[in-house]
Design an enzyme around this catalytic site. Structure first.
Site, mmCIF file in Angstrom:
data_model
loop_
_atom_site.group_PDB
_atom_site.id
_atom_site.type_symbol
_atom_site.label_atom_id
_atom_site.label_comp_id
_atom_site.label_asym_id
_atom_site.label_seq_id
_atom_site.Cartn_x
_atom_site.Cartn_y
_atom_site.Cartn_z
ATOM 1 N N HIS A 200 -49.431 3.506 121.525
ATOM 2 C CA HIS A 200 -48.387 4.459 121.171
ATOM 3 C C HIS A 200 -48.175 4.370 119.660
ATOM 4 O O HIS A 200 -48.152 3.265 119.102
ATOM 5 C CB HIS A 200 -47.064 4.101 121.857
ATOM 6 C CG HIS A 200 -46.991 4.472 123.307
ATOM 7 N ND1 HIS A 200 -47.910 4.052 124.228
ATOM 8 C CD2 HIS A 200 -46.091 5.236 123.993
ATOM 9 C CE1 HIS A 200 -47.578 4.535 125.419
ATOM 10 N NE2 HIS A 200 -46.488 5.257 125.305
ATOM 11 N N GLU A 203 -44.430 8.301 117.701
ATOM 12 C CA GLU A 203 -43.453 8.874 118.646
ATOM 13 C C GLU A 203 -42.099 8.885 117.939
ATOM 14 O O GLU A 203 -41.500 9.933 117.756
ATOM 15 C CB GLU A 203 -43.405 8.042 119.935
ATOM 16 C CG GLU A 203 -42.432 8.565 120.982
ATOM 17 C CD GLU A 203 -42.333 7.669 122.215
ATOM 18 O OE1 GLU A 203 -42.697 6.479 122.133
ATOM 19 O OE2 GLU A 203 -41.879 8.179 123.269
ATOM 20 N N ASP A 282 -43.492 9.724 131.379
ATOM 21 C CA ASP A 282 -42.652 9.093 132.408
ATOM 22 C C ASP A 282 -42.001 10.209 133.231
ATOM 23 O O ASP A 282 -40.811 10.504 133.077
ATOM 24 C CB ASP A 282 -41.572 8.224 131.745
ATOM 25 C CG ASP A 282 -42.172 7.135 130.884
ATOM 26 O OD1 ASP A 282 -42.655 6.134 131.447
ATOM 27 O OD2 ASP A 282 -42.206 7.300 129.644
#
Ligand code: ADE
Ligand code: ZN
Length: 340
Positions: A200, A203, A282
């Site tokens: 990741h 973000e 998610d």
């Protein structure tokens, strides 16, 4: 111009992969309550509606707090199996043909669960999904970047006996304050043990965070990466290196990165030639599975049939399938669009 429903139907039927999906992030409120009851884990919620009301976030950390709280109801290999199996049914309905899900073993081993139970439950469901639903898979084990790198090294050790089930390691959790440099050593070690790497980045972190993720962690793809659009040199590099970004539009909106999908850079990313893919991150927490993300991008960004064709190809190009199989899957995508 085709309408939103027609294009969403095309997006559902086209062969595609999902590459950014946290299995713990598929815990629907009803499942949270069911697992809590069967494992006698006390929770502060008495109804699914109440759980849903807690799924309101202002930023990444406010989400992570609820996400780790929810994960605490997962106790046994059977729980991880059932969670994964339920997601696979949803994915099959959305036309997912290949899946590279994340799991967060440290979120469970730090609560006293055995690494083996977590992975055994997940892998048994993935194998059944491949057999019964035709969804191929490669599994990605994430390290929690807010924990010390020494914990990640220990977790890598736990994973060594499962090298045939775990293809790659990744990095998730709180981005700001936990830079890529912190994990350079464990990523080098993981690569020397034969794992692929992803992370990741971009973000909540800035474009420089993404650049350093490429330079220091030598990843094969970047999860999110939306902040790169502020840096034209970095965009040019991503395009020329064909470095994939696994983009999650509804997640970025839910966590406050953009006011709405209309403001999301996904379409521009595709138009400038970045190997961007659409994913759900998610889905139980962010209000949508893979096809909901496609639908929102079609509706609010005006994605065209050509964009969908590119997204389907990108999803296989960015995958960890072997080169020959990637070519075969992309040929399948092209054949699909030629006869549609
Ligand atoms: N863990 C689960 N979802 C995440 C996200 N969107 N960013 C960082 N860590 C996560
Ligand atoms: Zn994620």
């Amino acid at each position: 111009m085709q309408d939103v429903a027609t294009l969403t139907g095309l997006a559902r039927r086209m062969p595609k992969a999902e590459l950014h999906l946290h299995l713990e992030g598929t815990l629907e409120p009803e499942m949270l309550l069911e697992f809590a009851e069967r494992n006698s884990v006390p929770v502060r919620f008495s109804s699914a509606e109440e759980v849903r009301r807690a799924y309101e976030f202002t930023d990444l950390q406010s989400f992570l707090d609820v996400y780790y709280e929810g994960s605490a109801v997962l106790r046994t290999a059977e729980d991880f199996h059932d969670l994964t199996a339920a997601y696979l049914d949803r994915a099959a309905a959305d036309g997912v043909r290949h899946l590279e899900p994340f799991f967060d073993p440290q979120a469970h081993t730090r609560r006293g669960l055995r690494f083996d139970d977590v992975i055994d439950g997940i892998v048994s469901a993935l194998r059944e999904g491949e057999r019964d639903l035709g969804i191929s898979w490669r599994l990605v084990m994430c390290f929690l970047r807010d924990l010390p790198a020494t914990d990640a090294i220990q977790t890598l050790g736990d994973a060594l006996p499962y090298r045939d089930a775990i293809t790659a390691v990744g990095l998730d959790s709180a981005e700001v304050g936990n830079p890529p440099e912190k994990f350079a050593g464990v990523f080098d070690l993981a690569r020397s043990e034969g794992f692929q790497t992803v992370s990741h980045a971009g973000e909540e972190g800035d474009a420089d965070h993404v650049r350093r993720t490429l330079d220091v962690l030598h990843v094969s793809r970047v999860d999110h990466g939306v902040s790169v659009m502020s840096d034209p040199d970095l965009v040019a590099r991503l395009v020329s290196e064909r470095m994939p970004l696994t983009v999650c539009p509804l997640s970025n909106v839910k966590l406050g990165g953009f006011a709405s999908v209309r403001d999301h850079p996904l379409r521009v990313m595709l138009d400038v030639g970045i190997v961007a893919t659409i994913n759900s991150d998610d889905p139980a927490y962010f209000g949508g599975y893979l096809l909901d993300n496609y639908r929102a991008a079609i509706d609010e960004l005006g994605l065209t049939r050509e964009h969908l064709h590119t997204l389907a190809r990108n999803s296989f190009e960015a995958s960890f399938l072997p080169a020959g199989e990637t070519d075969a899957r992309m040929a399948e995508v092209d054949a699909f669009f030629a006869q549609e």
